[in-house]
Design a protein around this motif. Structure first.
Motif, mmCIF file in Angstrom:
data_model
loop_
_atom_site.group_PDB
_atom_site.id
_atom_site.type_symbol
_atom_site.label_atom_id
_atom_site.label_comp_id
_atom_site.label_asym_id
_atom_site.label_seq_id
_atom_site.Cartn_x
_atom_site.Cartn_y
_atom_site.Cartn_z
ATOM 1 N N TYR A 32 2.792 2.421 -3.678
ATOM 2 C CA TYR A 32 2.103 2.715 -4.934
ATOM 3 C C TYR A 32 0.982 3.711 -4.685
ATOM 4 C CZ TYR A 32 0.114 1.770 -9.560
ATOM 5 O OH TYR A 32 -0.337 1.887 -10.849
ATOM 6 N N GLY A 33 0.831 4.676 -5.596
ATOM 7 C CA GLY A 33 -0.288 5.604 -5.525
ATOM 8 C C GLY A 33 0.158 7.024 -5.245
ATOM 9 N N LEU A 81 3.308 -1.861 -10.930
ATOM 10 C CA LEU A 81 2.722 -2.357 -9.687
ATOM 11 C C LEU A 81 3.284 -3.728 -9.334
ATOM 12 C CD1 LEU A 81 0.600 -2.144 -7.407
ATOM 13 C CD2 LEU A 81 -1.022 -3.212 -8.972
ATOM 14 N N PRO A 88 -5.575 3.428 -3.402
ATOM 15 C CA PRO A 88 -4.447 2.770 -2.731
ATOM 16 C C PRO A 88 -4.448 2.910 -1.219
ATOM 17 C CG PRO A 88 -3.715 4.821 -3.694
ATOM 18 C CD PRO A 88 -5.150 4.659 -4.106
ATOM 19 N N ALA A 119 0.826 -1.210 0.000
ATOM 20 C CA ALA A 119 0.000 0.000 0.000
ATOM 21 C C ALA A 119 0.858 1.257 0.000
ATOM 22 C CB ALA A 119 -0.928 -0.010 1.212
ATOM 23 N N THR A 169 -7.777 -2.077 -5.359
ATOM 24 C CA THR A 169 -7.182 -0.750 -5.496
ATOM 25 C C THR A 169 -7.747 0.068 -6.650
ATOM 26 O OG1 THR A 169 -5.117 -1.372 -4.388
ATOM 27 C CG2 THR A 169 -5.005 0.462 -5.930
#
Length: 272
Positions: free
Chosen positions: A135-136, A157, A209, A132, A204
């Motif tokens: 990414y994002g 990812l 995320p 978590a 997601t």
């Protein structure tokens, strides 16, 4: 100074076309001869000279790759992929040190209480949290760089997920070695960890995320609390039945993740 570099040789020198041993002689001579240096400046293309200085400045100002990024490039990973991996927040020393400290405290608590429940409950959450955080746009400080990278969103990812899982599961595995008295039961966290991570990733694109892993982690805690109060057995999720359910959830979530892989590019675009 009784000898000077010929003008034609200076032109070839300026264009990088002068071959050895004349090149070596010209290098040595130019260091001590102002007249030849002045003639070299006259025969050198000023545009090419300015371009050379700009390239030199860019090279000097370019960030130096760290040991981890250099190691990745040495084993054959592309430069841009190595840079994105090295910039993954959860692969930094602060995160890894925090995970190690948390696992050490947990192992100490398990040895004190003589029950692996706390470790088995915590270990599956660490890979989920790591993915978590990797990414994002909200949690990743290098998100803008990843968006413009020549890498498909889903591939990025998976690259970061694999790196995080290797680090997280590796640390969990080392912590498991500190609990030899529980045998294979101390490894019962593995399938739940994969199930939680795959489910969080599959959710997601729709939930984001932050919300997706938060809900999955909350659901895991709810399952543990329910098992403790309903069956009076906090280890129920780690029995053969619980492991089978975790394996099935991991397989279903992985399949759903593959079906939704194209949505990660849409997710990137909508998040900008």
């Amino acid at each position: 100074m009784t000898w000077h570099v010929a003008e034609d040789d200076l032109r070839a020198y300026a264009q990088g076309e002068l071959a050895a041993p004349l090149l070596w002689s010209a290098d040595t001579h130019l260091a001590g001869c102002a007249e030849c240096r002045g003639l070299l400046a006259e025969v050198t293309d000023p545009v090419a000279l300015d371009s050379g200085w700009e390239r030199l400045d860019a090279e000097l100002d370019a960030p130096r790759p760290g040991w981890f990024e250099a190691l990745l490039t040495r084993v054959g990973i592309a430069d841009h992929t190595a840079r994105l991996l090295a910039a993954t927040p959860v692969l930094r020393r602060s995160w890894l040190a925090a995970v190690v400290f948390l696992l050490l405290v947990t192992v100490g608590a398990v040895r004190t209480t003589e029950s692996p429940t706390l470790f088995l409950a915590l270990a599956p959450l660490l890979p989920l949290a790591g993915v978590a955080l990797s990414y994002g746009p909200v949690l990743d400080p290098t998100y803008e760089m990843t968006v413009v990278a020549p890498t498909h969103g889903f591939r990025l990812l998976m690259i970061r997920t694999l790196a995080v899982l290797v680090a997280g599961l590796g640390l969990n595995g080392l912590a498991t070695l500190a609990l030899p008295g529980y045998g294979l039961r101390a490894l019962a966290w593995l399938l739940p960890a994969l199930a939680l991570t795959a489910t969080g990733l599959a959710l997601t694109p729709r939930l984001g995320p932050v919300l997706a892993p938060s809900l999955v982690g909350g659901a895991w805690i709810a399952v543990l609390l329910s098992a403790q109060h309903t069956n009076a057995d906090p280890l129920a999720p780690f029995t053969a039945t619980g492991q089978g359910v975790a394996g099935a959830v991991a397989a279903l979530a992985a399949g759903l993740l593959l079906l939704l892989r194209d949505r990660f590019d849409l997710f990137n675009g909508s998040a900008e």
